[in-house]
Design a protein around this motif. Sequence first.
Motif, PDB file in Angstrom:
ATOM      1  N   THR A 184      54.253 -36.495  45.128  1.00 26.52           N
ATOM      2  CA  THR A 184      55.635 -36.127  45.448  1.00 26.52           C
ATOM      3  C   THR A 184      55.738 -34.855  46.299  1.00 26.52           C
ATOM      4  O   THR A 184      56.765 -34.627  46.943  1.00 26.52           O
ATOM      5  CB  THR A 184      56.470 -35.926  44.164  1.00 26.52           C
ATOM      6  OG1 THR A 184      55.832 -34.949  43.331  1.00 26.52           O
ATOM      7  CG2 THR A 184      56.598 -37.221  43.393  1.00 26.52           C
ATOM      8  N   TRP A 244      54.896 -33.803  51.175  1.00 24.66           N
ATOM      9  CA  TRP A 244      55.729 -33.305  52.281  1.00 24.66           C
ATOM     10  C   TRP A 244      55.494 -31.820  52.540  1.00 24.66           C
ATOM     11  O   TRP A 244      55.557 -31.368  53.698  1.00 24.66           O
ATOM     12  CB  TRP A 244      57.213 -33.561  51.988  1.00 24.66           C
ATOM     13  CG  TRP A 244      57.722 -32.844  50.757  1.00 24.66           C
ATOM     14  CD1 TRP A 244      57.729 -33.313  49.481  1.00 24.66           C
ATOM     15  CD2 TRP A 244      58.296 -31.533  50.706  1.00 24.66           C
ATOM     16  NE1 TRP A 244      58.267 -32.384  48.617  1.00 24.66           N
ATOM     17  CE2 TRP A 244      58.627 -31.284  49.344  1.00 24.66           C
ATOM     18  CE3 TRP A 244      58.573 -30.554  51.659  1.00 24.66           C
ATOM     19  CZ2 TRP A 244      59.213 -30.092  48.921  1.00 24.66           C
ATOM     20  CZ3 TRP A 244      59.151 -29.352  51.237  1.00 24.66           C
ATOM     21  CH2 TRP A 244      59.476 -29.136  49.889  1.00 24.66           C
ATOM     22  N   THR A 245      55.205 -31.075  51.477  1.00 28.35           N
ATOM     23  CA  THR A 245      54.937 -29.642  51.634  1.00 28.35           C
ATOM     24  C   THR A 245      53.696 -29.418  52.477  1.00 28.35           C
ATOM     25  O   THR A 245      53.653 -28.527  53.336  1.00 28.35           O
ATOM     26  CB  THR A 245      54.756 -28.984  50.249  1.00 28.35           C
ATOM     27  OG1 THR A 245      55.867 -29.297  49.417  1.00 28.35           O
ATOM     28  CG2 THR A 245      54.642 -27.480  50.383  1.00 28.35           C
ATOM     29  N   LEU A 260      52.448 -31.519  54.754  1.00 28.33           N
ATOM     30  CA  LEU A 260      52.727 -31.931  56.132  1.00 28.33           C
ATOM     31  C   LEU A 260      53.480 -30.848  56.896  1.00 28.33           C
ATOM     32  O   LEU A 260      53.098 -30.480  58.022  1.00 28.33           O
ATOM     33  CB  LEU A 260      53.544 -33.230  56.124  1.00 28.33           C
ATOM     34  CG  LEU A 260      53.909 -33.799  57.500  1.00 28.33           C
ATOM     35  CD1 LEU A 260      52.656 -34.169  58.276  1.00 28.33           C
ATOM     36  CD2 LEU A 260      54.826 -35.008  57.354  1.00 28.33           C
ATOM     37  N   ILE A 261      54.553 -30.321  56.298  1.00 31.58           N
ATOM     38  CA  ILE A 261      55.338 -29.272  56.960  1.00 31.58           C
ATOM     39  C   ILE A 261      54.488 -28.021  57.166  1.00 31.58           C
ATOM     40  O   ILE A 261      54.527 -27.387  58.232  1.00 31.58           O
ATOM     41  CB  ILE A 261      56.602 -28.944  56.141  1.00 31.58           C
ATOM     42  CG1 ILE A 261      57.557 -30.136  56.153  1.00 31.58           C
ATOM     43  CG2 ILE A 261      57.303 -27.706  56.701  1.00 31.58           C
ATOM     44  CD1 ILE A 261      58.792 -29.949  55.282  1.00 31.58           C
ATOM     45  N   LEU A 282      56.066 -38.139  51.478  1.00 35.83           N
ATOM     46  CA  LEU A 282      56.417 -37.476  52.737  1.00 35.83           C
ATOM     47  C   LEU A 282      57.904 -37.152  52.828  1.00 35.83           C
ATOM     48  O   LEU A 282      58.329 -36.433  53.731  1.00 35.83           O
ATOM     49  CB  LEU A 282      56.011 -38.363  53.923  1.00 35.83           C
ATOM     50  CG  LEU A 282      54.503 -38.621  54.070  1.00 35.83           C
ATOM     51  CD1 LEU A 282      54.246 -39.617  55.180  1.00 35.83           C
ATOM     52  CD2 LEU A 282      53.764 -37.315  54.350  1.00 35.83           C
ATOM     53  N   VAL A 283      58.692 -37.680  51.875  1.00 36.64           N
ATOM     54  CA  VAL A 283      60.137 -37.382  51.816  1.00 36.64           C
ATOM     55  C   VAL A 283      60.328 -36.160  50.927  1.00 36.64           C
ATOM     56  O   VAL A 283      59.937 -36.175  49.756  1.00 36.64           O
ATOM     57  CB  VAL A 283      60.928 -38.570  51.247  1.00 36.64           C
ATOM     58  CG1 VAL A 283      62.410 -38.229  51.182  1.00 36.64           C
ATOM     59  CG2 VAL A 283      60.686 -39.814  52.078  1.00 36.64           C
ATOM     60  N   PRO A 284      60.924 -35.064  51.454  1.00 32.40           N
ATOM     61  CA  PRO A 284      61.072 -33.839  50.653  1.00 32.40           C
ATOM     62  C   PRO A 284      61.831 -34.062  49.350  1.00 32.40           C
ATOM     63  O   PRO A 284      62.917 -34.640  49.334  1.00 32.40           O
ATOM     64  CB  PRO A 284      61.856 -32.906  51.592  1.00 32.40           C
ATOM     65  CG  PRO A 284      61.497 -33.374  52.960  1.00 32.40           C
ATOM     66  CD  PRO A 284      61.378 -34.872  52.846  1.00 32.40           C
ATOM     67  N   SER A 285      61.238 -33.618  48.258  1.00 35.88           N
ATOM     68  CA  SER A 285      61.863 -33.663  46.934  1.00 35.88           C
ATOM     69  C   SER A 285      61.128 -32.690  46.037  1.00 35.88           C
ATOM     70  O   SER A 285      59.980 -32.325  46.304  1.00 35.88           O
ATOM     71  CB  SER A 285      61.801 -35.083  46.352  1.00 35.88           C
ATOM     72  OG  SER A 285      60.465 -35.482  46.128  1.00 35.88           O
TER      73      SER A 285
END
Length: 427
Positions: A54, A57-58, A60-61, A193-196
């Motif tokens: 989960t 995304w962190t 990747l950014i 990959l979806v921020p949550s």
Amino acid sequence: MQTEELGESMESQAPSKWKTTLALFLPGIFLLGFNIGTGSVTTMATAGANYGMTLLWTVLISCAATYLMIATYGRYTLVTGETALEAFRKHIHPAVGMFFIAALGIGVCASVMGVMGIVAEISFEWSKTFIEGGIDPLLWAAFFCLVAYFIFWSGRTQIFERTLAVIVAIMAACFVLNFFILMPPVADMAAGLVPSVPDVPSSETGPLLLIASMVGTTIFSGLFIIRTTLVKEAGWTIKHDKQQRRDAAFAAIMMFVISASIMAAAAGSLYVQGVGLDGASQMIGLLEPLAGPLAVSIFAIGIIAAGVSSQFPNLLMIPWLLCDFRGTPRDMTLWKYRLFVGAISLLGLVVPLFDARPVFVLILSQAFNVVLLPVTVGCIIYLGNRADLMGKYRNSVLTNIGLAGLFLFSLLTGYMGFQGLMGMLSA
């Protein structure tokens, strides 16, 4: 006769081409070895074991932001010929340079203790699989400290870079191989990959503090400052901008691949079994019944390689920063630097000697790096937009938008880390 000469020519050209290709990526490999250490392994493994994919995304950014900062700081040096600390001292204020040296110096000392502590603990746990009772962690720490110091003794950057190239290759191969052994479902990786942010902390290290730590260990201010010294030492100018961007892209992509592989290995094994994690060394004992001794050995070798690869730059950072700030040659063969680095190396014995537990402290130190990030971003926004310094090579609108977004992102993650820490202290 001509055939023999042609064969000899081709044989001589092959090593030459290999050396040329390797030379193109050595600065990026150095950055990769600097960036991916036991702090990264611990943080990513904890994230994967406690929250699955989960928080991907962190990563990747953070890796995209790392590319932007490496390329932007590198470009400044290509244009002006000045390193970051030189620029801070000349064009902002000497106190800014002193602040970075002090802050990064404290971080390096803490990192040396934490890195060697975790490497020694991992080695101890792993040695139990082939020696009854294992080999004492203090002996492991002393061995790896001596190895790192022995390589430093040469004082040549090329030797550091080539040694790192071998170690980083071993590290990357181990973690990527482990990824395929323990790979979680592709749908879970895509969803990550979806921020949550997970609602409920599943361990001592809550998601907010963990996010801040993941950002701090990936977008590391010391990385960008050291990058400018490597660019200047290589003699690159603005003609090499394409090469330095390619080099930065290679480092950032490999950072994502390795970090994601570590997270995925923990998510595909421990998270699916509902087993939380507060330290990478726990994975040695936890992985064996789930994935077998092969996966355990690969993971252990990867962590050891990560720790040793980050130890070289840790030893070099403070002397390099001091030389950079004072404008003196970086001659690491001088006795004052050898004695200084020797003293720093001894810090690697602290954790096993006093039986300390470095994992939580290491995560906190990684989260502390987020505090430095807004200052690091603000400095390059200011310097990169000065017409008297950059001329026609000033930051583009797109670069400024990216840097402004990163500045806000660093403030947000810093706040999240503070909230996570306060929540843990009040619990």
